[in-house]
Design an enzyme around this catalytic site. Structure first.
Site, short mmCIF file in Angstrom:
data_model
loop_
_atom_site.label_atom_id
_atom_site.label_comp_id
_atom_site.label_asym_id
_atom_site.label_seq_id
_atom_site.Cartn_x
_atom_site.Cartn_y
_atom_site.Cartn_z
N HIS A 33 -1.26 7.05 -0.88
CA HIS A 33 -0.14 6.11 -0.74
C HIS A 33 -0.59 4.80 -0.10
O HIS A 33 -0.05 3.73 -0.41
CB HIS A 33 0.97 6.74 0.09
CG HIS A 33 1.61 7.93 -0.56
ND1 HIS A 33 2.87 7.90 -1.11
CD2 HIS A 33 1.15 9.19 -0.77
CE1 HIS A 33 3.17 9.08 -1.60
NE2 HIS A 33 2.14 9.89 -1.41
N ASP A 130 7.23 2.61 1.14
CA ASP A 130 7.04 3.81 0.36
C ASP A 130 8.39 4.53 0.27
O ASP A 130 9.17 4.52 1.22
CB ASP A 130 6.01 4.72 1.03
CG ASP A 130 5.56 5.86 0.14
OD1 ASP A 130 6.32 6.83 0.03
OD2 ASP A 130 4.45 5.77 -0.41
#
Length: 470
Positions: A33, A130
């Site tokens: 990520h 995110d």
């Protein structure tokens, strides 16, 4: 909606000083990520002339010294020591959000610090987060800060997330052993075994995380995805209708748009000595083997992989990182293994993967099928052997084999003879040659989306224009 709702075009240079705006970015603190978020930050900094502030947790914290062009602001994550030590991603996500929700003032203070003007810009335009950081989005909304979500997985994976309630209503989930190969006609070409699942955390915990992701998405002002239009056209079209947001932009592969190398955001030290070793190998001869930053195997499987690679007769570069073998901080190679592979195989702890896959000597990739690895392999036209484990890896492998035809899955128990045959199937046999040709076609599609008038370049232009309009 064709990815629109945002308008603008490149002017070929950095935005004027008076239009300089700041963008806050907050990656989930796991390698898969962090990398795409930092690449997006690099693109916005270079292309749009935007100032970047990176919010980060103490868990898996980045080193600000490696990113002198960005500002960094720490955010208290309240991570319990035992959860941090175990490092299981679902547990970490839930614990992190719970701690932030219990102490919203700490998150609010961190955002206030990030929003403080430093004399070089005229205020923060938005926060790119995110999708797993719902607690942060809730605080941002309270203070009037616009949030945009970066989706670090595939469009197909995001469709699976949105469909999770339906998948339970229709009995596909929780999955049953007898139904694993049953098609899911609502999400072609997926079967039950390809749906987003995990073996480590409970299904209830996973459902909670996905519900929170969907809430974050639906409460955002738009979504940027790390994929490209030609790779998942049907999935992107359906997503735009299902999400009904102002924009959903396919701006990937982000690592090909960004000038920033992954060195600065890597949580492990990358061994660039492997590039020198690859320079000595014949073109297309080396199998690169890496199972990502989180996947683990038992000691028996590790032995079978080692001897399968050794016995295949092919040159290989194998990433054996710490904790690749379950419950082992350091991993010992089998006795006699290094003598057998001398001159033909190289074992390292961590690789500069994008550079490795782009190297002329690499002719195949044995991968865990994480999305970053899949997209990086597709970008370089490298065919894949897929050995999946959990989460989105099953559906990524399904697309690799059955939609794009650029690899195949290695199913069942890991056994050295089966591994030898899989390596030869990819690297030597006619089927491998056909897979390689399809991989080259897909690589050309990547090049087209990265062209000055390509879909991903246009998506970035639209996003920069949107930010400057706020």
């Amino acid at each position: 909606m064709a990815g629109g709702g945002v308008h603008g075009a490149r002017d070929g240079g950095e935005q004027p000083r008076e239009r300089r705006r700041r963008v806050l970015v907050f990656p989930l603190p796991f390698q898969g990520h962090i990398d795409p978020m930092m690449h997006l930050a690099g693109v916005l900094h270079d292309r749009g002339g935007l100032a970047i502030t990176v919010l980060h947790t103490c868990f898996n914290a980045l080193d600000p010294a490696r990113h002198s062009e960005f500002r960094f602001v720490p955010v208290p994550d309240g991570m319990p020591a035992d959860v941090a030590a175990a490092g299981r991603i679902i547990d970490v996500i839930l614990a992190m959000n719970a701690a932030m929700e219990a102490s919203p003032a700490a998150v609010r203070d961190a955002l206030a610090s990030a929003l403080a003007e430093d004399g070089e810009d005229n205020g923060a335009a938005c926060l790119v987060i995110d999708a797993n950081l719902l607690a942060v989005q809730r605080v941002a909304r309270e203070i009037g800060l616009i949030t945009v979500v970066l989706r670090t997985g595939s469009a197909a994976c995001l469709r699976c997330f949105l469909a999770y309630p339906m998948l339970h209503e229709k009995g596909y989930l929780p999955s049953q052993e007898s139904q694993l190969y049953m098609p899911v006609p609502e999400l072609p070409p997926l079967r039950v075994r390809d749906l987003f699942q995990t073996k480590i955390s409970s299904h209830e915990m996973l459902c909670k995380v996905i519900a929170r992701i969907n809430e974050t998405l639906r409460n955002s002002s738009g979504v940027v995805t790390n994929t490209f239009e030609a790779l998942e056209p049907a999935e992107l079209e359906k997503l735009r209708g299902e999400l009904n947001l102002p924009f959903l932009l396919a701006a990937g592969p982000l690592h090909k748009l960004s000038s920033k190398k992954t060195t600065g955001s890597s949580l492990l030290d990358q061994d660039y000595g492997c590039i020198e070793w690859l320079d000595t190998q014949a073109s297309g001869s080396v199998l690169y083997v890496s199972f990502g930053s989180l996947a683990a195997m038992d000691s028996g499987e590790f032995m079978e992989v080692a001897w399968g690679l050794a016995n295949s007769g092919h040159p290989f570069l194998w990433v054996v990182r710490p904790k690749l073998v379950q419950d082992c901080d350091s991993v010992a190679l089998p006795e006699g293994f290094e003598d057998v592979i001398k001159g033909r195989g190289m074992v390292i702890q961590w690789a500069p993967q994008q550079e490795v896959l782009a190297h002329r000597a690499v002719g195949g990739f044995w991968t865990h099928s994480g999305w970053n690895s899949t997209l990086e392999s597709v970008s370089e036209g490298v065919p894949m052997i897929c050995r999946l484990n959990a989460v989105d890896q099953m559906m990524n492998a399904r697309y690799v084999e059955n939609v794009w035809g650029v690899g195949f899955e290695l199913e069942g128990e890991l056994e050295r003879g089966k591994i030898e045959n899989a390596v030869r199937r990819l690297m030597d046999e006619r089927e491998g040659a056909e897979i390689r040709e399809r991989a080259k076609v897909l690589r050309r599609k990547v090049a087209e989306c990265l062209d000055s008038s390509g879909s991903s370049q246009i998506a970035v232009d639209k996003f920069v224009s949107y930010i400057l309009s706020l």
